[in-house]
Design an enzyme around this catalytic site. Structure first.
Site, PDB file in Angstrom:
ATOM      1  N   GLU A 125      42.436  41.582  32.126  1.00  0.00           N
ATOM      2  CA  GLU A 125      42.351  41.417  33.416  1.00  0.00           C
ATOM      3  C   GLU A 125      40.544  42.153  34.316  1.00  0.00           C
ATOM      4  O   GLU A 125      40.000  42.332  33.639  1.00  0.00           O
ATOM      5  CB  GLU A 125      43.293  42.974  34.419  1.00  0.00           C
ATOM      6  CG  GLU A 125      45.383  42.177  34.005  1.00  0.00           C
ATOM      7  CD  GLU A 125      44.860  41.115  35.576  1.00  0.00           C
ATOM      8  OE1 GLU A 125      43.986  40.686  36.388  1.00  0.00           O
ATOM      9  OE2 GLU A 125      45.832  41.462  36.028  1.00  0.00           O
ATOM     10  N   ASP A 126      40.668  41.470  35.306  1.00  0.00           N
ATOM     11  CA  ASP A 126      39.438  41.636  36.556  1.00  0.00           C
ATOM     12  C   ASP A 126      39.102  43.115  36.220  1.00  0.00           C
ATOM     13  O   ASP A 126      38.402  44.217  36.775  1.00  0.00           O
ATOM     14  CB  ASP A 126      38.791  40.856  37.281  1.00  0.00           C
ATOM     15  CG  ASP A 126      40.279  40.262  38.188  1.00  0.00           C
ATOM     16  OD1 ASP A 126      41.262  41.216  37.563  1.00  0.00           O
ATOM     17  OD2 ASP A 126      40.487  39.447  38.685  1.00  0.00           O
ATOM     18  N   ASP A 171      45.142  47.199  40.630  1.00  0.00           N
ATOM     19  CA  ASP A 171      45.022  47.448  42.132  1.00  0.00           C
ATOM     20  C   ASP A 171      46.678  48.056  42.282  1.00  0.00           C
ATOM     21  O   ASP A 171      46.697  49.040  41.273  1.00  0.00           O
ATOM     22  CB  ASP A 171      44.677  46.536  43.256  1.00  0.00           C
ATOM     23  CG  ASP A 171      44.937  46.078  44.396  1.00  0.00           C
ATOM     24  OD1 ASP A 171      43.926  47.533  45.058  1.00  0.00           O
ATOM     25  OD2 ASP A 171      45.283  45.398  45.582  1.00  0.00           O
ATOM     26  N   PHE A 204      36.889  46.848  49.050  1.00  0.00           N
ATOM     27  CA  PHE A 204      37.345  45.865  48.855  1.00  0.00           C
ATOM     28  C   PHE A 204      35.794  45.661  47.443  1.00  0.00           C
ATOM     29  O   PHE A 204      34.634  45.389  48.029  1.00  0.00           O
ATOM     30  CB  PHE A 204      37.479  44.722  49.311  1.00  0.00           C
ATOM     31  CG  PHE A 204      37.967  43.380  49.163  1.00  0.00           C
ATOM     32  CD1 PHE A 204      39.274  42.972  48.381  1.00  0.00           C
ATOM     33  CD2 PHE A 204      37.135  42.425  48.816  1.00  0.00           C
ATOM     34  CE1 PHE A 204      39.519  41.515  48.175  1.00  0.00           C
ATOM     35  CE2 PHE A 204      37.430  41.090  48.613  1.00  0.00           C
ATOM     36  CZ  PHE A 204      39.117  40.731  48.502  1.00  0.00           C
ATOM     37  N   ARG A 222      32.520  34.514  43.578  1.00  0.00           N
ATOM     38  CA  ARG A 222      32.365  34.265  41.755  1.00  0.00           C
ATOM     39  C   ARG A 222      31.568  35.338  41.048  1.00  0.00           C
ATOM     40  O   ARG A 222      31.485  35.627  39.953  1.00  0.00           O
ATOM     41  CB  ARG A 222      33.827  33.964  41.492  1.00  0.00           C
ATOM     42  CG  ARG A 222      35.161  34.140  41.827  1.00  0.00           C
ATOM     43  CD  ARG A 222      35.984  33.365  41.213  1.00  0.00           C
ATOM     44  NE  ARG A 222      37.761  33.049  42.297  1.00  0.00           N
ATOM     45  CZ  ARG A 222      38.311  33.215  42.270  1.00  0.00           C
ATOM     46  NH1 ARG A 222      38.235  34.791  41.566  1.00  0.00           N
ATOM     47  NH2 ARG A 222      39.099  33.064  42.807  1.00  0.00           N
TER      48      ARG A 222
HETATM   49  P1  IMP Z   1      47.316  44.038  41.559  1.00  0.00           P
HETATM   50  O1  IMP Z   1      48.905  42.846  41.816  1.00  0.00           O
HETATM   51  O2  IMP Z   1      47.604  44.821  43.672  1.00  0.00           O
HETATM   52  O3  IMP Z   1      47.028  45.107  41.202  1.00  0.00           O
HETATM   53  O4  IMP Z   1      46.519  42.809  42.104  1.00  0.00           O
HETATM   54  C1  IMP Z   1      45.635  42.547  40.790  1.00  0.00           C
HETATM   55  C2  IMP Z   1      45.077  40.827  41.978  1.00  0.00           C
HETATM   56  O5  IMP Z   1      44.030  40.996  43.172  1.00  0.00           O
HETATM   57  C3  IMP Z   1      43.527  41.148  41.237  1.00  0.00           C
HETATM   58  O6  IMP Z   1      43.842  40.573  39.712  1.00  0.00           O
HETATM   59  C4  IMP Z   1      43.028  40.689  41.814  1.00  0.00           C
HETATM   60  O7  IMP Z   1      42.689  39.145  41.893  1.00  0.00           O
HETATM   61  C5  IMP Z   1      42.905  41.082  43.266  1.00  0.00           C
HETATM   62  N1  IMP Z   1      42.554  42.056  44.251  1.00  0.00           N
HETATM   63  C6  IMP Z   1      42.758  43.557  44.060  1.00  0.00           C
HETATM   64  N2  IMP Z   1      41.297  44.079  44.517  1.00  0.00           N
HETATM   65  C7  IMP Z   1      40.648  43.268  44.704  1.00  0.00           C
HETATM   66  C8  IMP Z   1      39.495  43.452  44.783  1.00  0.00           C
HETATM   67  O8  IMP Z   1      38.944  44.488  45.272  1.00  0.00           O
HETATM   68  N3  IMP Z   1      38.508  42.180  45.461  1.00  0.00           N
HETATM   69  C9  IMP Z   1      39.192  40.976  44.771  1.00  0.00           C
HETATM   70  N4  IMP Z   1      40.543  41.371  44.512  1.00  0.00           N
HETATM   71  C10 IMP Z   1      40.884  42.163  44.273  1.00  0.00           C
HETATM   72 MG    MG Z   2      41.812  37.312  43.571  1.00  0.00          MG
END
Ligand code: IMP
Ligand code: MG
Length: 178
Positions: free
Chosen positions: A101-102, A105, A155, A168
């Site tokens: 995963e990147d 959040d 962010f 990206r």
């Molecule tokens: P989660 O389901 O809320 O954990 O969201 C994860 C996804 O939200 C990541 O794979 C990203 O695509 C996006 N995301 C969450 N925080 C950021 C950020 O700070 N910058 C860009 N994308 C984010």
């Molecule tokens: Mg995204």
């Protein structure tokens, strides 16, 4: 650079710092799965830069697969429902699956993905993320095995992460200042 001035982007993690950490993570994973094959699952699109760099640092027999997911709803708030736009191309049954995963959040995306992958009976299921924003966690019980960097609730963009599908390709992780 012009776009950095225009949007007031500051560097949070420099390219060299990321490379160094990714190499460490690759070495840890190599050690952990010594002698076994692994199945790397890249969650598109954000994880693609991290996955390719990490893959090169893991010295094990490896398959790489891709899955495209997106969350429904507003762009910056995760709704908890994920939409699988493209599933894996192969079976993960009996394999050492490493989800790449990147960023974690809210944890919604990872939580749904792990439930889905578990139902497919892998031998082991491991999570490796470049970034973690623990202050934003909603799903508290998601287990992350390898984390590159814990970052504050800001962010971030670059190294695969987008802001409305752009940025990206920045080689570093930047913060968009207000
Ligand atoms: P989660 O389901 O809320 O954990 O969201 C994860 C996804 O939200 C990541 O794979 C990203 O695509 C996006 N995301 C969450 N925080 C950021 C950020 O700070 N910058 C860009 N994308 C984010
Ligand atoms: Mg995204």
């Amino acid at each position: 650079m012009d776009f950095m001035k225009k949007h007031n982007i500051s560097v949070l993690l420099a390219e060299e710092e990321i490379q160094k950490r990714v190499a460490e993570m690759g070495a840890e994973i190599t050690k952990r799965f010594k002698g076994e094959a692994v199945y790397l699952v890249c969650i598109l699109k954000g994880s693609v830069f991290f996955t390719t760099e990490l893959a090169k640092q893991i010295k094990l027999p490896m398959e790489i697969d891709f899955m495209t997911v997106s969350s429904y709803g507003a762009a910056t708030v995760s709704s908890g429902v994920i939409n699988i736009k493209q599933d894996l191309s192969g079976s993960i049954e009996g394999k050492n699956v490493i989800v790449v995963e990147d960023i974690i959040d809210s944890g919604h995306t990872l939580s749904r993905l792990l439930a889905l992958f578990k139902s497919r009976n892998p031998k082991t299921l491991t999570v490796c993320t470049l970034l973690d924003k623990p202050d934003r966690r909603v799903v508290k019980d998601v287990k992350v095995d390898y984390t590159g960097f814990v970052i504050p609730d800001k962010f971030v963009i670059g190294y695969g992460l987008d802001w409305d599908q752009r940025y990206r390709n920045l080689p570093y992780i930047g913060v968009v200042e207000e």
